[in-house]
Write a protein that holds these residues in place. Sequence first.
Motif, PDB file in Angstrom:
ATOM      1  N   VAL A 244     -22.906 -23.017   4.601  1.00 48.91           N
ATOM      2  CA  VAL A 244     -21.629 -22.392   4.952  1.00 48.91           C
ATOM      3  C   VAL A 244     -20.534 -23.008   4.095  1.00 48.91           C
ATOM      4  O   VAL A 244     -20.424 -24.230   3.986  1.00 48.91           O
ATOM      5  N   HIS A 245     -19.719 -22.150   3.479  1.00 50.31           N
ATOM      6  CA  HIS A 245     -18.561 -22.634   2.727  1.00 50.31           C
ATOM      7  C   HIS A 245     -17.388 -22.741   3.695  1.00 50.31           C
ATOM      8  O   HIS A 245     -16.945 -21.738   4.263  1.00 50.31           O
ATOM      9  N   ALA A 246     -16.919 -23.952   3.949  1.00 52.63           N
ATOM     10  CA  ALA A 246     -15.830 -24.161   4.892  1.00 52.63           C
ATOM     11  C   ALA A 246     -15.018 -25.370   4.474  1.00 52.63           C
ATOM     12  O   ALA A 246     -15.545 -26.322   3.892  1.00 52.63           O
ATOM     13  N   ILE A 247     -13.736 -25.331   4.757  1.00 54.28           N
ATOM     14  CA  ILE A 247     -12.879 -26.465   4.442  1.00 54.28           C
ATOM     15  C   ILE A 247     -13.253 -27.671   5.306  1.00 54.28           C
ATOM     16  O   ILE A 247     -13.261 -28.809   4.844  1.00 54.28           O
ATOM     17  N   ALA A 248     -13.603 -27.425   6.586  1.00 55.79           N
ATOM     18  CA  ALA A 248     -13.968 -28.502   7.497  1.00 55.79           C
ATOM     19  C   ALA A 248     -15.294 -28.160   8.171  1.00 55.79           C
ATOM     20  O   ALA A 248     -15.441 -27.061   8.707  1.00 55.79           O
ATOM     21  N   PRO A 249     -16.266 -29.079   8.162  1.00 54.42           N
ATOM     22  CA  PRO A 249     -17.566 -28.775   8.762  1.00 54.42           C
ATOM     23  C   PRO A 249     -17.488 -28.470  10.248  1.00 54.42           C
ATOM     24  O   PRO A 249     -18.217 -27.623  10.757  1.00 54.42           O
ATOM     25  N   GLU A 250     -16.576 -29.149  10.951  1.00 52.38           N
ATOM     26  CA  GLU A 250     -16.491 -28.910  12.385  1.00 52.38           C
ATOM     27  C   GLU A 250     -16.048 -27.486  12.713  1.00 52.38           C
ATOM     28  O   GLU A 250     -16.504 -26.879  13.680  1.00 52.38           O
ATOM     29  N   GLN A 251     -15.166 -26.927  11.866  1.00 52.37           N
ATOM     30  CA  GLN A 251     -14.716 -25.560  12.106  1.00 52.37           C
ATOM     31  C   GLN A 251     -15.851 -24.571  11.913  1.00 52.37           C
ATOM     32  O   GLN A 251     -15.976 -23.590  12.659  1.00 52.37           O
ATOM     33  N   ALA A 252     -16.692 -24.816  10.911  1.00 51.84           N
ATOM     34  CA  ALA A 252     -17.835 -23.936  10.672  1.00 51.84           C
ATOM     35  C   ALA A 252     -18.797 -23.968  11.851  1.00 51.84           C
ATOM     36  O   ALA A 252     -19.316 -22.935  12.292  1.00 51.84           O
ATOM     37  N   LEU A 253     -19.044 -25.160  12.388  1.00 51.44           N
ATOM     38  CA  LEU A 253     -19.972 -25.292  13.509  1.00 51.44           C
ATOM     39  C   LEU A 253     -19.380 -24.740  14.803  1.00 51.44           C
ATOM     40  O   LEU A 253     -20.095 -24.152  15.622  1.00 51.44           O
ATOM     41  N   ILE A 254     -18.087 -24.911  15.002  1.00 55.50           N
ATOM     42  CA  ILE A 254     -17.440 -24.345  16.188  1.00 55.50           C
ATOM     43  C   ILE A 254     -17.567 -22.829  16.166  1.00 55.50           C
ATOM     44  O   ILE A 254     -17.911 -22.198  17.178  1.00 55.50           O
ATOM     45  N   GLU A 255     -17.312 -22.225  15.012  1.00 54.37           N
ATOM     46  CA  GLU A 255     -17.428 -20.772  14.901  1.00 54.37           C
ATOM     47  C   GLU A 255     -18.859 -20.317  15.139  1.00 54.37           C
ATOM     48  O   GLU A 255     -19.114 -19.355  15.871  1.00 54.37           O
ATOM     49  N   ALA A 256     -19.817 -21.026  14.556  1.00 51.42           N
ATOM     50  CA  ALA A 256     -21.225 -20.655  14.719  1.00 51.42           C
ATOM     51  C   ALA A 256     -21.708 -20.850  16.143  1.00 51.42           C
ATOM     52  O   ALA A 256     -22.625 -20.163  16.598  1.00 51.42           O
ATOM     53  N   SER A 257     -21.090 -21.778  16.884  1.00 54.79           N
ATOM     54  CA  SER A 257     -21.534 -22.070  18.243  1.00 54.79           C
ATOM     55  C   SER A 257     -21.284 -20.922  19.211  1.00 54.79           C
ATOM     56  O   SER A 257     -21.838 -20.901  20.310  1.00 54.79           O
TER      57      SER A 257
END
Length: 304
Positions: A244-257
């Motif tokens: 996933v291309h994301a500025i912050a890893p936590e935001q990518a995981l929050i969205e995927a969750s």
Amino acid sequence: MNRPVVAGVDGSPSSLVAAEHAAKAATLRSRPLHLVHGYLHPLGYGIPINPYDVGLPAPNEEAQKMLEQTAAELRERWPGLTVEVRQVAGGPGATLVEESKRAELVVVGSRGLGGFAGLLLGAVSTQVASHGHCPVLVVRPAEEPIPVDGPVLVGVDGSEAAALAVGYAADEAARRGVELVLVHAWSVDGSRQLVSPIPGATWPPEAFEEFQAAFQADSARLLAEAAAGVREQHPGLTVIERPVHAIAPEQALIEASGSAALLVVGSRGRGGFTGLLLGSVSQTLVQHAHCPVLVAHPYGGQRD
């Protein structure tokens, strides 16, 4: 020793939701369920105390009734489940941290009695998630229904903590019979501006593409290595690799969750400071994920 699944219960809606999740976890693991209520001794201030030093107060009758009623309801919903209840003289956070030394899993609600509405994660949940001696499942009442058959999601970053999380996530996905999704978030400045280490100099346009390609290759390598290890341990498990291309890893995981049944995180990933028991990314995910979060602490003793 048959390590139990332990749930902290104080009668709050959050803790009752946690008890339900704990019952499911205990059933999937063929483990007994222990419902524990820690009541604060007036001289203990939340710290486990020596019963020989001061007189212990009697367990609370209302709390005992609450525990027994919760246990009866869980036995009815999960036939065959062994449920034990007990009260412990001590602060709830300290009690559950102590219980985690002998537990297979500790389950806590995100906020119990006395929690402030503006806080997404209560003091007890934070204490247990940070200091647990076994995996800790943090459950928050969902605003939207959690997909029962949703995948188990786990972040991959190449750290030892993430490797432990991947192992726990694979075990959990296999128990539930669902897919395992491995996510690695890689980042390149969205402005496409690269700062040269030489003052006044600029990068050629093709440098961005090379830089981005290097990130993508590293992401693919980390995911492939993690997936290979999982497939070796769980040959029949469906494993999905998701860069996933994301500025912050936590935001990518929050969205995927949002579409996951469970998110598993390491207690501290790459770049974590050794003095912090729960890394900043893990803290953010425990606070804001849309599904329950399993913090992958190693077991304090030999696992049975």
